[in-house]
Design an enzyme around this catalytic site. Structure first.
Site, PDB file in Angstrom:
ATOM      1  N   HIS A 108      -7.870   1.232   1.697  1.00  0.00           N
ATOM      2  CA  HIS A 108      -7.739   0.893   3.125  1.00  0.00           C
ATOM      3  C   HIS A 108      -8.508   1.893   4.000  1.00  0.00           C
ATOM      4  CE1 HIS A 108      -4.977  -1.263   6.217  1.00  0.00           C
ATOM      5  NE2 HIS A 108      -6.151  -0.989   6.740  1.00  0.00           N
ATOM      6  N   GLU A 128       0.846  -1.188   0.000  1.00  0.00           N
ATOM      7  CA  GLU A 128       0.000   0.000   0.000  1.00  0.00           C
ATOM      8  C   GLU A 128       0.884   1.240   0.000  1.00  0.00           C
ATOM      9  OE1 GLU A 128      -2.688  -0.264   3.331  1.00  0.00           O
ATOM     10  OE2 GLU A 128      -3.618  -2.103   2.579  1.00  0.00           O
TER      11      GLU A 128
HETATM   12  N1  LIG Z   1      -9.763  -2.410   6.517  1.00  0.00           N
HETATM   13  C1  LIG Z   1      -9.576  -1.747   7.619  1.00  0.00           C
HETATM   14  O1  LIG Z   1      -9.481  -0.523   7.623  1.00  0.00           O
HETATM   15  C2  LIG Z   1      -9.488  -2.485   8.903  1.00  0.00           C
HETATM   16  C3  LIG Z   1      -8.983  -3.762   8.953  1.00  0.00           C
HETATM   17  N2  LIG Z   1      -8.926  -4.427  10.143  1.00  0.00           N
HETATM   18  C4  LIG Z   1      -8.381  -5.813  10.139  1.00  0.00           C
HETATM   19  O2  LIG Z   1      -9.390  -6.686  10.593  1.00  0.00           O
HETATM   20  C5  LIG Z   1      -8.794  -7.662  11.420  1.00  0.00           C
HETATM   21  C6  LIG Z   1      -9.814  -8.303  12.314  1.00  0.00           C
HETATM   22  O3  LIG Z   1     -10.245  -7.380  13.281  1.00  0.00           O
HETATM   23  P1  LIG Z   1     -11.030  -7.879  14.576  1.00  0.00           P
HETATM   24  O4  LIG Z   1     -12.231  -8.643  14.187  1.00  0.00           O
HETATM   25  O5  LIG Z   1     -11.204  -6.703  15.444  1.00  0.00           O
HETATM   26  O6  LIG Z   1      -9.966  -8.852  15.189  1.00  0.00           O
HETATM   27  P2  LIG Z   1     -10.192 -10.045  16.216  1.00  0.00           P
HETATM   28  O7  LIG Z   1      -8.867 -10.387  16.754  1.00  0.00           O
HETATM   29  O8  LIG Z   1     -11.302  -9.695  17.145  1.00  0.00           O
HETATM   30  O9  LIG Z   1     -10.709 -11.230  15.293  1.00  0.00           O
HETATM   31  C7  LIG Z   1      -9.897 -11.961  14.432  1.00  0.00           C
HETATM   32  C8  LIG Z   1     -10.442 -13.380  14.436  1.00  0.00           C
HETATM   33  O10 LIG Z   1      -9.819 -14.090  13.389  1.00  0.00           O
HETATM   34  C9  LIG Z   1      -9.574 -15.411  13.865  1.00  0.00           C
HETATM   35  N3  LIG Z   1      -8.563 -16.005  13.000  1.00  0.00           N
HETATM   36  C10 LIG Z   1      -7.274 -15.684  12.868  1.00  0.00           C
HETATM   37  N4  LIG Z   1      -6.704 -16.405  11.895  1.00  0.00           N
HETATM   38  C11 LIG Z   1      -7.659 -17.217  11.406  1.00  0.00           C
HETATM   39  C12 LIG Z   1      -7.691 -18.175  10.381  1.00  0.00           C
HETATM   40  N5  LIG Z   1      -6.609 -18.458   9.675  1.00  0.00           N
HETATM   41  N6  LIG Z   1      -8.840 -18.822  10.156  1.00  0.00           N
HETATM   42  C13 LIG Z   1      -9.947 -18.540  10.880  1.00  0.00           C
HETATM   43  N7  LIG Z   1      -9.986 -17.639  11.859  1.00  0.00           N
HETATM   44  C14 LIG Z   1      -8.854 -16.965  12.106  1.00  0.00           C
HETATM   45  C15 LIG Z   1      -9.140 -15.206  15.288  1.00  0.00           C
HETATM   46  O11 LIG Z   1      -9.242 -16.376  16.039  1.00  0.00           O
HETATM   47  C16 LIG Z   1     -10.127 -14.121  15.717  1.00  0.00           C
HETATM   48  O12 LIG Z   1     -11.302 -14.664  16.227  1.00  0.00           O
HETATM   49  C17 LIG Z   1      -7.725  -6.854  12.148  1.00  0.00           C
HETATM   50  O13 LIG Z   1      -6.729  -7.691  12.683  1.00  0.00           O
HETATM   51  C18 LIG Z   1      -7.201  -5.962  11.081  1.00  0.00           C
HETATM   52  O14 LIG Z   1      -6.151  -6.630  10.433  1.00  0.00           O
HETATM   53  C19 LIG Z   1      -9.377  -3.873  11.289  1.00  0.00           C
HETATM   54  C20 LIG Z   1      -9.889  -2.606  11.282  1.00  0.00           C
HETATM   55  C21 LIG Z   1      -9.930  -1.780  10.103  1.00  0.00           C
HETATM   56  O1  LIG Z   2      -6.872   3.209   8.894  1.00  0.00           O
HETATM   57  C1  LIG Z   2      -6.036   2.667   9.608  1.00  0.00           C
HETATM   58  O2  LIG Z   2      -5.338   3.288  10.357  1.00  0.00           O
HETATM   59  C2  LIG Z   2      -5.874   1.160   9.587  1.00  0.00           C
HETATM   60  C3  LIG Z   2      -7.129   0.471   9.971  1.00  0.00           C
HETATM   61  C4  LIG Z   2      -6.814  -0.953  10.189  1.00  0.00           C
HETATM   62  O3  LIG Z   2      -6.438  -1.648   9.292  1.00  0.00           O
HETATM   63  C5  LIG Z   2      -6.913  -1.483  11.542  1.00  0.00           C
HETATM   64  O4  LIG Z   2      -7.556  -0.861  12.391  1.00  0.00           O
HETATM   65  O5  LIG Z   2      -6.328  -2.544  11.777  1.00  0.00           O
END
Ligand SMILES: NC(=O)C1=CN([C@@H]2O[C@H](COP(=O)(O)OP(=O)(O)OC[C@H]3O[C@@H](n4cnc5c(N)ncnc54)[C@H](O)[C@@H]3O)[C@@H](O)[C@H]2O)C=CC1
Ligand SMILES: O=C(O)CCC(=O)C(=O)O
Length: 630
Positions: free
Chosen positions: A513, A490
């Site tokens: 993103h 990115e």
């Molecule tokens: N696009 C964006 O702007 C954003 C992206 N994210 C991404 O979303 C991800 C998830 O966020 P949350 O739900 O808050 O995290 P979380 O930690 O609450 O949930 C992640 C889940 O994925 C499961 N997991 C991990 N690897 C796995 C696999 N290979 N197969 C099945 N399950 C698996 C874990 O056990 C956990 O339950 C973050 O780690 C971040 O990378 C988060 C916020 C914003």
């Molecule tokens: O917009 C950002 O700062 C990143 C969001 C994200 O990927 C996260 O919260 O993990």
């Protein structure tokens, strides 16, 4: 024994955050038609006098002559002057109260205004050197008592000499008349006090600059309100962190620098020296090399959910605490996922692009409702489970797969494997975390297992999906559409170009993103992460820390707190307590929490001890970091 130093404080913009004469001008000129121009003239005279460009006595006389000032105006300001105390002075009232014989106030200001503050600080009237206003019979101010040296240029030095003080004299102030005290030989040291206003010539003439009382006490080797001056703690926030965070951290007294975009590893290494706290979002890689270059780093905050960009183990091994904001943007990601699902099902973006080209294509072919379709959620954590709730309320059937046991919400069904989920779902949405083991968990083989024409959403991390394979599956029509918010590479800033094999494909929504990029989420993240940092810096609380044992702590009160982070190895607590006992420290309370890698001991001790005794604690085997808080 040598005499202790006497601290001589200026008043305006030092003990209080206002310039008295300007505040009096505001009162005297209220409703006056020429107020603006008179105020400008007064402000200019004040600045000239404070910067050493105009004789002080002359400036005072000219300013008073410009004002229709009365006894009532003076009384009004005197009545509210206690509310105008400089923040760091208010924090350190104990220093003044504990050292009544060592404080003098010297000011070109007026006794009626200074007296209430002197009384609050416990400074006796004979140690308050200032001007006395003169009034006519009607109560109008006519000037100041001309016999008082403080009504003249160079008067501060003369007034201080008149006290016949013994021992070193330390002058503290923001103005040129304060610098003159040292230049005239009436003080041994001069600190330019810059919490309220910073004047370059004054700083240049000073022995040192202090931005708060805490810095002054630290520089003089004295005990203040805080164990370390917060203004000396540097916080570096990258990637356009929300101003709410900057405001919270600055309000708490810390020095904050911000950078709009991400820094690459070498740039960060060049910036990290001297930084106590680093704030990043998802793009800045905080590697072991960066941590090695960080000579002061205590904490890193990920102003987002994901922490895969930070080497958590390397940080723990160096006693550096890492925090994130685990729930502040959850809802924003979920809403975007729902939005792109509907848009993909209805081919909205391609139809909209065609309309912008002037093409009208009203057709229902290939457009479907979400209702009754099966959504397969991979990763049923905070985002996945929240999406589950919203999708069911839209009439979708929800299945999910997670590596760990998760409560199935509503009617959602847990499936035994990713493969089963891929085969059952009309839409697959990825919400796993960014751990390395999740690299390319969706590749050519997994795409081949998905239903013909199914949709794929990736709003988690770029490396989770093999984008080359996805591009082929979309090109062949095997996959009916995709929404991708995150990419293996990115751009670091909005000014850098973006490229991907997914560009230009039909029914593919690409977003930069922005899953968590809503105003609500960014503000909430800024506030949450800043609060976590403050809790750690100010009281050692590690609640929500993602790489050290979590310990919830109250504010330190009536004690000193020793924070000790160590490798989790046998005997550390015993060694630490032996060292505490040898140093004669009286323990008031103690917590220990460990995880498989690290231990965290918090010990509150009686304040009465020899500070040198603490040195022994740093040498306890296994120590990673030692910090004293009060
Ligand atoms: N696009 C964006 O702007 C954003 C992206 N994210 C991404 O979303 C991800 C998830 O966020 P949350 O739900 O808050 O995290 P979380 O930690 O609450 O949930 C992640 C889940 O994925 C499961 N997991 C991990 N690897 C796995 C696999 N290979 N197969 C099945 N399950 C698996 C874990 O056990 C956990 O339950 C973050 O780690 C971040 O990378 C988060 C916020 C914003
Ligand atoms: O917009 C950002 O700062 C990143 C969001 C994200 O990927 C996260 O919260 O993990």
């Amino acid at each position: 024994m040598a005499d202790a130093a006497t601290f001589v404080f200026d008043f305006d913009s030092t003990l209080v955050r206002i310039e008295t004469l300007e505040a009096l001008a505001d009162l005297a000129l209220a409703g006056c038609p020429d107020a603006a121009s008179i105020r400008t003239q007064i402000g200019r005279l004040t600045d000239q006098a404070m910067a050493g460009e105009l004789d002080f006595g002359e400036a005072l006389r000219r300013r008073l002559a410009l004002l229709p000032l009365t006894r009532e105006h003076v009384a009004t300001l005197a009545a509210r002057i206690l509310d105008e105390g400089t923040p760091s002075v208010r924090r350190n009232l104990a220093f003044f109260r504990d050292n009544p014989g060592r404080i003098v106030i010297v000011s070109g200001g007026f006794r009626e205004i200074i007296a209430p503050v002197a009384e609050r600080l416990g400074v006796s009237p004979d140690r308050v050197l200032c001007n006395d206003l003169t009034y006519d019979a009607s109560g109008r101010v006519t000037g100041v008592d001309g016999t008082n040296p403080l009504s003249r240029a160079g008067g501060k030095a003369e007034a201080i000499r008149g006290l016949n003080l013994t021992g070193p004299i330390v002058m503290i102030g923001d103005g040129w008349t304060d610098a003159e005290v040292k230049l005239a030989g009436a003080a041994d040291r001069f600190y330019a006090f810059t919490e309220v206003v910073r004047r370059e010539p004054v700083v240049a003439a000073a022995d040192a600059e202090v931005a708060s009382m805490d810095e002054l006490l630290h520089a003089e080797g004295l005990t203040g309100r805080w164990s370390y001056p917060r203004s000396r703690m540097k916080i570096l926030l990258l990637e356009n962190v929300h101003p709410a965070a900057v405001e919270r951290l600055e309000d708490a007294g810390y020095t904050v620098d911000t950078v709009k975009g991400a820094l690459d590893e070498d740039e960060l290494i060049a910036r990290i020296r001297g930084v106590h706290v680093l704030g990043v979002r998802s793009k800045t890689q905080v590697s072991a090399r960066v941590l090695d270059a960080a000579d002061r780093l205590m904490a890193v905050a990920a102003f987002c959910i994901g922490t895969n960009q930070i080497d958590l183990a390397a940080a723990a091994d160096r006693g550096v605490a890492v925090f994130n904001a685990p729930y502040s943007n959850t809802r924003s990601v979920v809403e975007l996922a729902v939005g792109v699902m509907i848009a993909l099902m209805r081919d909205v973006t391609d139809k909209s692009a065609a309309m912008h080209r002037g093409e009208w294509n009203k057709s229902a072919t290939g457009s479907r409702e979400l209702r009754g379709k099966t959504l397969g959620i991979v990763g049923y954590g905070a985002i996945g489970s929240q999406l589950s709730v919203l999708a069911e309320s839209l009439g979708m059937r929800v299945v999910f797969h997670d590596l760990t046991e998760r409560l199935a919400l509503g009617n959602a069904r847990r499936l035994p494997s990713l493969d089963v989920l891929l085969a059952e779902s009309d839409v697959v949405s990825l919400h796993v975390d960014g751990r390395v083991e999740n690299t390319a968990i969706i590749g050519a083989a997994q795409l081949a297992r998905m239903k013909e024409g199914a949709l794929l959403l990736n709003l988690s991390r770029g490396h989770i999906v093999d984008v080359g394979a996805l591009s082929q599956a979309l090109g062949s029509g095997r996959i009916g559409g995709a929404a991708v918010d995150v990419f293996p590479e990115e751009p670091a800033t909005n000014a850098d170009p973006f490229d991907s094999p997914l560009r230009g494909l039909k029914n593919v929504i690409l977003t930069p993103h922005i899953g968590g990029s809503t105003e609500e989420a960014q503000e909430a993240i800024g506030e949450f992460a800043a609060d976590r940092l403050l809790a750690y810096l100010n009281r050692g609380d590690t609640t929500f820390c993602v790489n050290l044992p979590n310990v919830q702590l109250a504010e330190v009160s009536g004690a000193h707190r020793i924070l000790h982070i160590h490798r989790n190895q046998p005997g550390v607590l015993a060694d630490l307590n032996r060292a505490l006992a040898a140093a004669g420290l009286n323990i008031l309370g103690q917590h220990l929490k460990t995880d498989e890698r690290t231990g965290y001991v918090i010990t509150d001790v009686d304040r009465d001890y020899d500070p040198q005794a603490l040195d022994g604690l740093k040498t306890v085997a296994g120590t990673l970091r030692f910090r004293l808080l009060y």
